[in-house]
Design a protein around this motif. Structure first.
Motif, PDB file in Angstrom:
ATOM      1  N   GLN A 328       8.967  28.156  24.058  1.00  0.00           N
ATOM      2  CA  GLN A 328       9.902  27.040  24.181  1.00  0.00           C
ATOM      3  C   GLN A 328      11.336  27.502  23.953  1.00  0.00           C
ATOM      4  OE1 GLN A 328       9.252  23.984  21.215  1.00  0.00           O
ATOM      5  NE2 GLN A 328       9.887  22.375  22.641  1.00  0.00           N
ATOM      6  N   VAL A 329      12.257  26.938  24.718  1.00  0.00           N
ATOM      7  CA  VAL A 329      13.681  27.177  24.486  1.00  0.00           C
ATOM      8  C   VAL A 329      14.102  26.381  23.254  1.00  0.00           C
ATOM      9  CG1 VAL A 329      16.012  26.856  25.390  1.00  0.00           C
ATOM     10  CG2 VAL A 329      14.173  27.646  26.903  1.00  0.00           C
ATOM     11  N   GLU A 330      14.624  27.096  22.273  1.00  0.00           N
ATOM     12  CA  GLU A 330      15.038  26.469  21.025  1.00  0.00           C
ATOM     13  C   GLU A 330      16.311  27.148  20.524  1.00  0.00           C
ATOM     14  OE1 GLU A 330      13.319  25.650  16.485  1.00  0.00           O
ATOM     15  OE2 GLU A 330      12.006  26.456  18.048  1.00  0.00           O
ATOM     16  N   ASN A 331      17.279  26.322  20.110  1.00  0.00           N
ATOM     17  CA  ASN A 331      18.523  26.817  19.520  1.00  0.00           C
ATOM     18  C   ASN A 331      19.284  27.726  20.478  1.00  0.00           C
ATOM     19  OD1 ASN A 331      20.382  26.866  17.368  1.00  0.00           O
ATOM     20  ND2 ASN A 331      19.618  28.865  16.696  1.00  0.00           N
ATOM     21  N   PRO A 359      13.179  21.962  26.258  1.00  0.00           N
ATOM     22  CA  PRO A 359      14.176  22.614  25.407  1.00  0.00           C
ATOM     23  C   PRO A 359      14.553  21.716  24.221  1.00  0.00           C
ATOM     24  CG  PRO A 359      14.786  22.759  27.727  1.00  0.00           C
ATOM     25  CD  PRO A 359      13.638  21.813  27.652  1.00  0.00           C
ATOM     26  N   ILE A 360      14.774  22.345  23.052  1.00  0.00           N
ATOM     27  CA  ILE A 360      15.144  21.580  21.851  1.00  0.00           C
ATOM     28  C   ILE A 360      16.262  22.290  21.091  1.00  0.00           C
ATOM     29  CG2 ILE A 360      12.873  20.505  21.570  1.00  0.00           C
ATOM     30  CD1 ILE A 360      12.251  22.576  19.404  1.00  0.00           C
ATOM     31  N   ASN A 361      17.030  21.465  20.321  1.00  0.00           N
ATOM     32  CA  ASN A 361      18.062  21.968  19.408  1.00  0.00           C
ATOM     33  C   ASN A 361      19.026  22.939  20.089  1.00  0.00           C
ATOM     34  OD1 ASN A 361      16.757  20.534  17.325  1.00  0.00           O
ATOM     35  ND2 ASN A 361      15.432  22.287  16.869  1.00  0.00           N
ATOM     36  N   SER A 362      19.354  22.659  21.339  1.00  0.00           N
ATOM     37  CA  SER A 362      20.192  23.563  22.126  1.00  0.00           C
ATOM     38  C   SER A 362      21.445  22.849  22.606  1.00  0.00           C
ATOM     39  CB  SER A 362      19.399  24.118  23.315  1.00  0.00           C
ATOM     40  OG  SER A 362      18.280  24.868  22.862  1.00  0.00           O
ATOM     41  N   THR A 363      22.466  23.641  22.930  1.00  0.00           N
ATOM     42  CA  THR A 363      23.743  23.061  23.362  1.00  0.00           C
ATOM     43  C   THR A 363      24.250  23.748  24.616  1.00  0.00           C
ATOM     44  OG1 THR A 363      25.028  24.581  21.970  1.00  0.00           O
ATOM     45  CG2 THR A 363      24.393  22.467  21.001  1.00  0.00           C
ATOM     46  N   MET A 364      24.977  22.974  25.420  1.00  0.00           N
ATOM     47  CA  MET A 364      25.624  23.477  26.627  1.00  0.00           C
ATOM     48  C   MET A 364      27.025  22.880  26.641  1.00  0.00           C
ATOM     49  SD  MET A 364      24.162  23.361  30.526  1.00  0.00           S
ATOM     50  CE  MET A 364      24.981  24.264  31.852  1.00  0.00           C
ATOM     51  N   SER A 365      28.025  23.702  26.326  1.00  0.00           N
ATOM     52  CA  SER A 365      29.362  23.152  26.101  1.00  0.00           C
ATOM     53  C   SER A 365      30.441  24.033  26.709  1.00  0.00           C
ATOM     54  CB  SER A 365      29.615  23.000  24.598  1.00  0.00           C
ATOM     55  OG  SER A 365      29.526  24.253  23.950  1.00  0.00           O
ATOM     56  N   ASN A 366      31.559  23.383  27.046  1.00  0.00           N
ATOM     57  CA  ASN A 366      32.779  24.075  27.501  1.00  0.00           C
ATOM     58  C   ASN A 366      32.551  24.922  28.749  1.00  0.00           C
ATOM     59  OD1 ASN A 366      34.411  23.150  25.231  1.00  0.00           O
ATOM     60  ND2 ASN A 366      33.211  24.586  23.999  1.00  0.00           N
TER      61      ASN A 366
END
Length: 752
Positions: A328-331, A359-366
């Motif tokens: 799993q994609v995590e963080n 996916p969990i606990n992940s970010t996509m920013s800027n």
């Protein structure tokens, strides 16, 4: 105390000086001379190989060098020592360094061309291979696997080298973690030129792999930086990261089909890489799987890939996954990346009954996302609320479920001095940093070996006029250079020999239809390694062929081709392939792989076999015989076999094709012969992309499509079927209705 320290320093200096005095230079003229000294090399010793070709030379460089006095092996002149035949290089010990060698004209007799170990027990540490070339050094059995470079041990470096043309199975460069002595290795792979790797046509064509699934929860700490990957097309994974704590930085991927894939392992850093696709099919970017991955400050432009090969992919995982499946994609942290004209950004990709862990606990920013086509690139395949978007900017509306984290803006771009596009407005502070250094091809590899084009284009050489007659044509083919065009005068050419094509060659009629070729052997043209053939405007008849079963007009070498080939034919008449049954037009040998097979504006009459027979890989291992098959504007009449049989079996998901396109053709009485086992005018099995459009079928067998794996794209549109059954589409591995698009077809059966 000061006196004691002074004495210690003096002893160290004396030791270094004595080592340098004891070191020797050996100028080696033959293998026996090398073997005489090889077991007794000491720190600081230097071995110089005499210029020339060394055949069947298995080099073992071993010993205990030091940081300041390594044991070195080099060429008398860089680039002038050629290792050919069955040669290889192994290093075992400490502080060893090799440079200046060229491997070509053969293949390794062992598991690797260059190996940082002697055997399982004796590895290399703090050693370096630099300024070497490996050029088309391939095992002639395409399915026989080997590495070109295999790194074992710790603190080793492979750099400033040139690798091009790996065609047999196996990873080009592999970092091995199969013992504790090779884990947490801190290897460095840098400033290398990875040249053309042709489409392999099955799994096993990665250019770089770090680890394997078995050791994927182990950290490698490998640094991959400042490398240039040009058209490394082997399979969907250009780089396969299968370990943790690696850094991949400032690499360039130019028109490379596939992706940098974080396949296994956690905590990898992917930053400041540049992906330039230029709209080439299946060019991809980055695929994210597993925990704690950081993807930042990467630039991606002109990428067309989709699914697992898309411009950017975040995968779904398998709950409680085994070590070799999908974790799993995590963080994950995905920030400050620029996507310009990237066709597909796919989130929760691969979602199915098995891959259901989102996916969990992940970010996509800027991130900056600009598509000049106006099409938004996102696709979601499952719940993506565990991937939180913030402060991303795009020039299009995006999916409603993602709009909270992507602001639509009027974004104007301008190309900067580094060749990348940036927003004109400097207030828009998203995307890749403005001072990103873009690696140039000229900066990597070796300076003394050319980076030549991957393929010779058709019609790129001289034009040679050929008088009518078989001998004149055979002599012209023998003496032509690759890329040349042979222009045939009007007349009869009755060929009594099998014509081997081992160069890129065009054979065309000076006046369309007035140069007639007949042949007396079981085939007219046989394509060998190095060969590609284009035919234009000829008339070819099987009237003089042997009265035997299984003749053909064109075939590849029956077995053992290592090089991909191309075949094109246009404006040509094919007649009288009917002297006996199973007379085919084109037949592939086993293991042969076509980059392209193209038929355009030809006529085919009276054929007892198949037109395109591309179906020898029947073991269902994901292997196939042609990447792109294109059939446009042709006429087929009285063909007892199929127009095409294109087969890709198995469940492997690592390939791009095959691709089949068929437009604007007419078929009359095709596919109805009793020996046509598939009972189809068109038979495509496991083909990934099929587009059959605007064709007219009359009194012919049906189209038969069999889906086997993945998410094939099949379209059958705007065709007319007169006295011909409607197309048949079957899902052989997935339950439920088929996924093909069948629209606006007209089925006319007047007898019913």
């Amino acid at each position: 105390m000061r006196l004691i320290n002074t004495i210690k320093l003096s002893l160290v200096l004396i030791g270094c000086l004595s080592t340098q005095i004891a070191a020797k230079d050996y100028f080696v003229e033959d293998q026996q001379a090398f073997n005489d000294i090889a077991a007794n090399l000491l720190a600081g010793d230097k071995v110089i190989l005499k210029n020339g070709t060394w055949s069947d030379f298995e080099i073992l460089l071993q010993g205990q060098g030091t940081k300041n006095a390594p044991i070195t092996l080099t060429a008398e002149t860089h680039g002038s020592v050629i290792l050919s035949g069955q040669s290889n290089l192994r290093l075992a010990g400490q502080y060893l360094e090799v440079s200046g060698l060229v491997f070509k004209g053969g293949y390794t007799p062992s598991s690797a061309v260059i190996e940082f170990r002697r055997d399982k027990k004796e590895l290399a540490y703090h050693s370096r291979v630099t300024n070497v070339v490996i050029d088309n050094y391939n095992n002639p059995d395409k399915r026989e696997s080997d590495y070109w470079v295999a790194l074992y041990g710790q603190h080793n470096r492979f750099d400033h080298s040139h690798l091009v043309g790996k065609r047999n199975k196996g990873v080009t460069v592999a970092v091995r973690l199969n013992t504790p002595q090779s884990q947490q290795n801190h290897h460095r792979i840098d400033n290398n030129y990875f040249g053309y790797r042709p489409t392999f046509g099955s799994n096993g064509g990665e250019t770089l792999r770090i680890g394997t699934s078995h050791y994927s929860l182990t950290d490698s700490y490998t640094l991959v930086e400042n490398n240039y990957f040009e058209r490394t097309n082997g399979e969907v994974e250009i780089i396969s990261v299968k370990s943790g704590k690696n850094t991949l930085k400032n690499n360039v991927f130019y028109e490379a089909r596939g992706t940098l894939t974080l396949r296994h392992g956690n905590g990898n850093l992917i930053e400041e890489n540049v992906f330039i696709g230029n709209g080439v099919d299946h060019t991809g970017g980055i695929r994210v799987i597993n925990k704690d991955q950081i993807v930042k400050n990467n630039y991606l432009e002109g990428l067309t890939g989709y699914r697992f090969g898309s411009g950017f992919t975040v995968m779904n995982g398998v709950p409680n996954s085994s070590i070799n499946r999908y974790h799993q994609v995590e963080n994950a942290t995905i920030e400050n990346n620029t996507f310009v004209n990237v066709r597909h950004i796919q989130l929760a990709a691969g979602s199915d009954a098995e891959r259901s862990a989102v996916p969990i606990n992940s970010t996509m920013s800027n991130n900056l996302i600009v598509n000049q086509s106006g099409n938004q690139p996102f696709t979601t395949f499952d719940d993506v609320t565990g991937l939180v978007l913030s402060n991303n900017a795009a020039n299009t509306n995006v999916l409603d479920e993602l709009a909270y984290g992507v602001e639509k803006q009027d974004i104007k771009l301008k190309k900067a001095k580094n060749g990348l596009f940036y927003p004109v407005s400097k207030k828009l502070n998203v995307g890749v940093k403005r001072d990103l250094k873009v690696l140039q091809k000229e900066e990597v590899g070796v300076s003394w070996y050319p980076k030549t084009p991957a393929l010779t284009a058709f019609d790129s050489g001289k034009t040679i006029n050929v008088k009518a007659g078989a001998d004149a044509l055979l002599n012209a083919i023998e003496n032509a250079n690759t890329g040349d065009v042979l222009v045939l005068a009007p007349g009869q050419y009755d060929i009594s020999k099998l014509v081997k094509i081992n160069k890129t060659l065009t054979i065309k009629a000076k006046k369309e239809g007035q140069s007639k070729l007949t042949f007396q052997r079981s085939t007219l043209f046989e394509i060998h390694d190095g060969g590609s053939l284009k035919i234009d405007g000829l008339s070819i008849s099987g009237e003089n062929a042997p009265d035997a079963i299984g003749n053909s007009v064109v075939r590849t070498q029956k077995w053992g081709m290592i090089e991909n080939y191309r075949f094109e034919m246009t404006n040509t008449e094919i007649n009288a392939l009917d002297i006996n049954h199973s007379f085919h037009f084109f037949v592939t040998g086993k293991g042969a792989m076509a980059d392209t097979v193209v038929l355009n504006n030809n006529t085919f009459n009276e054929i007892t076999g198949d037109v395109l027979r591309l179906n020898t890989e029947i073991e269902d291992l994901g292997v196939y015989n042609a990447e792109y098959v294109t059939v446009t504007g042709n006429s087929f009449k009285n063909v007892k076999g199929s127009l095409v049989k294109l087969y890709r079996g198995g469940s492997d998901e690592s390939t791009f094709g095959p691709h089949f396109e068929m437009k604007n053709n007419t078929l009359n009485n095709v596919g109805l012969g009793k020996r046509n086992k598939e009972k189809a005018s068109i038979y495509v099995h496991g083909v990934q992309v099929t587009n059959i459009e605007n064709n007219e079928f009359t009194n012919s067998a049906p189209i038969v499509v069999e889906h086997t794996v993945g998410e094939p794209i099949t379209k059958v549109l705007k065709n007319t079927f007169k006295e011909t059954p409607a197309p048949s589409v079957k899902e052989l591995r997935v339950e439920g209705p088929h996924t093909a698009i069948l629209e606006n077809n007209n089925v006319i059966n007047e007898g019913q």
